[in-house]
Write an enzyme that holds these catalytic residues in place. Sequence first.
Site, PDB file in Angstrom:
ATOM      1  N   ARG A 257       0.800  -1.230   0.000  1.00  0.00           N
ATOM      2  CA  ARG A 257       0.000   0.000   0.000  1.00  0.00           C
ATOM      3  C   ARG A 257       0.831   1.278   0.000  1.00  0.00           C
ATOM      4  O   ARG A 257       0.538   2.220  -0.710  1.00  0.00           O
ATOM      5  CB  ARG A 257      -0.824   0.056   1.281  1.00  0.00           C
ATOM      6  CG  ARG A 257      -2.202  -0.431   1.119  1.00  0.00           C
ATOM      7  CD  ARG A 257      -2.933  -0.274   2.423  1.00  0.00           C
ATOM      8  NE  ARG A 257      -4.086  -1.152   2.346  1.00  0.00           N
ATOM      9  CZ  ARG A 257      -4.969  -1.292   3.293  1.00  0.00           C
ATOM     10  NH1 ARG A 257      -4.844  -0.633   4.417  1.00  0.00           N
ATOM     11  NH2 ARG A 257      -5.995  -2.093   3.146  1.00  0.00           N
ATOM     12  N   GLU A 337      -9.338   2.125  17.152  1.00  0.00           N
ATOM     13  CA  GLU A 337      -8.336   2.948  16.466  1.00  0.00           C
ATOM     14  C   GLU A 337      -7.805   4.097  17.326  1.00  0.00           C
ATOM     15  O   GLU A 337      -6.698   4.589  17.095  1.00  0.00           O
ATOM     16  CB  GLU A 337      -8.915   3.468  15.139  1.00  0.00           C
ATOM     17  CG  GLU A 337      -7.837   3.965  14.199  1.00  0.00           C
ATOM     18  CD  GLU A 337      -8.360   4.304  12.808  1.00  0.00           C
ATOM     19  OE1 GLU A 337      -9.334   3.679  12.350  1.00  0.00           O
ATOM     20  OE2 GLU A 337      -7.766   5.207  12.182  1.00  0.00           O
TER      21      GLU A 337
HETATM   22  P1  FAD Z   1     -14.858   4.245  14.498  1.00  0.00           P
HETATM   23  O1  FAD Z   1     -15.621   3.204  13.804  1.00  0.00           O
HETATM   24  O2  FAD Z   1     -14.158   5.256  13.667  1.00  0.00           O
HETATM   25  O3  FAD Z   1     -15.886   4.963  15.469  1.00  0.00           O
HETATM   26  C1  FAD Z   1     -15.513   6.076  16.243  1.00  0.00           C
HETATM   27  C2  FAD Z   1     -16.753   6.627  16.914  1.00  0.00           C
HETATM   28  O4  FAD Z   1     -16.386   7.605  17.881  1.00  0.00           O
HETATM   29  C3  FAD Z   1     -17.725   7.304  15.962  1.00  0.00           C
HETATM   30  O5  FAD Z   1     -18.961   6.738  16.231  1.00  0.00           O
HETATM   31  C4  FAD Z   1     -17.735   8.771  16.403  1.00  0.00           C
HETATM   32  O6  FAD Z   1     -19.016   9.322  16.292  1.00  0.00           O
HETATM   33  C5  FAD Z   1     -17.321   8.661  17.849  1.00  0.00           C
HETATM   34  N1  FAD Z   1     -16.646   9.863  18.367  1.00  0.00           N
HETATM   35  C6  FAD Z   1     -15.534  10.481  17.901  1.00  0.00           C
HETATM   36  N2  FAD Z   1     -15.242  11.550  18.673  1.00  0.00           N
HETATM   37  C7  FAD Z   1     -16.196  11.620  19.638  1.00  0.00           C
HETATM   38  C8  FAD Z   1     -16.454  12.513  20.720  1.00  0.00           C
HETATM   39  N3  FAD Z   1     -15.695  13.582  20.990  1.00  0.00           N
HETATM   40  N4  FAD Z   1     -17.538  12.277  21.516  1.00  0.00           N
HETATM   41  C9  FAD Z   1     -18.353  11.221  21.252  1.00  0.00           C
HETATM   42  N5  FAD Z   1     -18.144  10.348  20.239  1.00  0.00           N
HETATM   43  C10 FAD Z   1     -17.080  10.542  19.455  1.00  0.00           C
HETATM   44  N6  FAD Z   1     -10.120  -2.120   8.839  1.00  0.00           N
HETATM   45  C11 FAD Z   1     -10.105  -3.474   8.720  1.00  0.00           C
HETATM   46  O7  FAD Z   1      -9.613  -4.164   9.609  1.00  0.00           O
HETATM   47  N7  FAD Z   1     -10.673  -4.063   7.623  1.00  0.00           N
HETATM   48  C12 FAD Z   1     -11.234  -3.358   6.604  1.00  0.00           C
HETATM   49  O8  FAD Z   1     -11.738  -3.928   5.655  1.00  0.00           O
HETATM   50  C13 FAD Z   1     -11.219  -1.926   6.699  1.00  0.00           C
HETATM   51  N8  FAD Z   1     -11.748  -1.162   5.705  1.00  0.00           N
HETATM   52  C14 FAD Z   1     -11.812   0.205   5.874  1.00  0.00           C
HETATM   53  C15 FAD Z   1     -12.424   0.988   4.884  1.00  0.00           C
HETATM   54  C16 FAD Z   1     -12.563   2.354   5.062  1.00  0.00           C
HETATM   55  C17 FAD Z   1     -13.224   3.180   4.003  1.00  0.00           C
HETATM   56  C18 FAD Z   1     -12.057   2.970   6.232  1.00  0.00           C
HETATM   57  C19 FAD Z   1     -12.196   4.445   6.448  1.00  0.00           C
HETATM   58  C20 FAD Z   1     -11.408   2.191   7.212  1.00  0.00           C
HETATM   59  C21 FAD Z   1     -11.280   0.809   7.039  1.00  0.00           C
HETATM   60  N9  FAD Z   1     -10.667   0.014   8.005  1.00  0.00           N
HETATM   61  C22 FAD Z   1     -10.666  -1.349   7.866  1.00  0.00           C
HETATM   62  C23 FAD Z   1     -10.225   0.589   9.291  1.00  0.00           C
HETATM   63  C24 FAD Z   1     -11.319   0.316  10.326  1.00  0.00           C
HETATM   64  O9  FAD Z   1     -12.573   0.527   9.730  1.00  0.00           O
HETATM   65  C25 FAD Z   1     -11.182   1.197  11.549  1.00  0.00           C
HETATM   66  O10 FAD Z   1      -9.888   1.113  12.069  1.00  0.00           O
HETATM   67  C26 FAD Z   1     -12.180   0.752  12.640  1.00  0.00           C
HETATM   68  O11 FAD Z   1     -13.476   0.661  12.099  1.00  0.00           O
HETATM   69  C27 FAD Z   1     -12.162   1.714  13.796  1.00  0.00           C
HETATM   70  O12 FAD Z   1     -13.215   1.358  14.651  1.00  0.00           O
HETATM   71  P2  FAD Z   1     -13.460   2.155  15.984  1.00  0.00           P
HETATM   72  O13 FAD Z   1     -14.646   1.535  16.635  1.00  0.00           O
HETATM   73  O14 FAD Z   1     -12.209   2.238  16.754  1.00  0.00           O
HETATM   74  O15 FAD Z   1     -13.779   3.657  15.511  1.00  0.00           O
END
Ligand code: FAD
Length: 480
Positions: A257, A337
Amino acid sequence: MIYVVGDGIAGLSAAISLRESGREVTVITKELRGGSSYISKGGVAAATSSDDTPQLHAQDTIMVGDGLCDEEAVRYFTSEGPAVIEELTRWGFEFDGDLRLEGGHSRRRVHHKADETGRALTEFLLRRALSLGINIVEDELLALYVKDSEVRGLITRDRGSISNVDYVVLATGGYAYLWQYTSNPPTNTGDGIAIAFRAGAVVSDVEFIQFHPTITTLGDETMLLTETLRGEGAKIINEQGERFAFKYHERGELAPRDVLSRAIYMELMSGHRVYMDLSGIDDFEGKFPGVNDFLRRHGLSKADRVPIYPGAHFTIGGVRVNVRSETSIRRLYAIGEVADTGLHGANRLASNSLLEGLVMGLNLPRYLDEPWEGPRLDDGIMVQVGLRDEGPSLSIDEIRRINWEYLGILRSEAGLRKAVEIYGSVNTAQWTRESNAALVSYLASYAALLRTESRGVHYRVDYPGKDDNWRRRIYFRVIK
Ligand code: FAD
């Protein structure tokens, strides 16, 4: 009461497993279905097939991580992978029958639901959370209240000050929206990292931003064109039809990548236009229904060239935690993340981040009553920085332009110095998204300036080689 902040895959899986273990949980989220999880594509990596083992998965992760993986974290997450798939299946989630192969994996181990894994999984987890009576509210975390290195409360936009919390679990995602070109949604501005940092938590690895080579925008809609398209035969060409990626790497479109992102970036910078040619994929409609629908919405089909560009995609660094998700502040956990366990090292193996978020979320209840250890901080250098409570503030759009220009795919001392200077003169102490974004960008540029080498996703044109003296992390802690 336990407050989980964020409704992505990490936050929802934590909320469900905490509720199932008999605890009271509230989920606060800036925007329901707003984060990366909802639009994630390829899937979840886990060694479940008969020709695969967690050890092979660990080897692949370490190889891609380019010398900076925390091997304890790698062993933990790769060995917990099969149990996560089993647990989701037990809950009733159905992955498609086949396993997919993605770049950097030596086996087929990506569990998916066509090319819409994130949406299917997030909707499934949301339904389950609501059926368990978990309260999910749209609100925004602004600050944490910490006393004697222990979190005591939180402050949100709508509810104000909330005290007497048992634990706070940050699941606020990353900060890859802070680049002008990105695959990420606008929620991902690094709030959780900035808020935890101000409260005294240690932050690490923030210079490592993974860029994805193939993003497209048609009309107002942006879509990530998943890596598996190239695995199935998509070509990358310029306006003359030349497959220029071979000039940069012998594997052409199937180069890692980071190499392909740099190749496309340089091609665009030299005045060419860059496209993905999907015409060579067999059964495109069946294998990639999401991409096919997207093209049709914009009047295109697989016979058309799709314009592409690279953009910020995943942020490796974050709030430093151990594999139990403990931050350096007691009772404050970080998962998904927003957290940095060291699993990804200097470069993330595809589909390991959904795995990481799910493992952290599902396993959290088993660690809450254990004696607190906090993360180990002995494998790097600690940089102490102060907050600045005066000076102008920058808009998110200004920050996105600055990061793209100075903290992007190709970095240099001059550009990074400029970024550090800009962010060093703005207000980083306010409880606003802009101030959070500036603070995280300041730390990321500072670390990128210090790291005088190229490793994993961090590429310095003035230091193109790897330097073993830099086989260590950069940690940040606030000066109180
Ligand atoms: P997120 O799903 O980003 O959720 C964060 C949440 O925190 C959101 O709901 C937001 O509203 C909330 N939030 C943020 N700040 C605040 C605040 N101040 N107060 C209250 N709430 C807040 N990873 C893989 O392993 N496989 C894949 O196929 C893959 N494909 C991807 C495709 C795309 C297009 C993208 C963008 C990423 C991809 N990734 C993939 C990476 C993966 O999706 C992310 O690393 C993962 O979903 C992160 O999950 P999370 O629950 O930590 O955060």
